[in-house]
Motif scaffolding. Structure first.
Motif: not given
Length: 97
Positions: A36-37, A49, A52-53, A55-60
């Protein structure tokens, strides 16, 4: 020493997010799944970060909080930090040992 966390604005002026932020991030990264990121945060160097990165990390972060409820307060605090970064249109800068 651990991770030092900074908030940067659009022109890369940096402000220290505080000791707590480094502790929150350290605990959350320990729970991150390999690949994962968050698992890519360099423990002995610098990582940055953009929005946009983040934002993606929020899912993790959501997955981590579900899987490891003990770090839910750390996740919530990081999400608040991410919102500060969004308001500045900036970056999350992480400096390792």
């Amino acid at each position: 020493m651990g991770l030092a966390v900074y908030i940067e604005n659009q022109i890369h002026e940096r402000s220290y997010a505080g000791t707590d932020a480094g502790e929150w991030l350290t605990r959350v990264v320990a729970e991150a799944e390999r690949g994962g990121t968050l698992s890519g945060i360099y423990q002995h160097g610098d990582t940055m970060f953009n929005i946009p990165q983040l934002n993606a990390i929020e899912g993790e972060l959501a997955e981590i909080a579900t899987r490891s409820p003990a770090v839910r307060p750390d996740v919530d605090a990081l999400l608040e930090l991410f919102e500060q970064i969004r308001r500045k249109g900036g970056y999350l800068w992480i400096s390792g040992d």
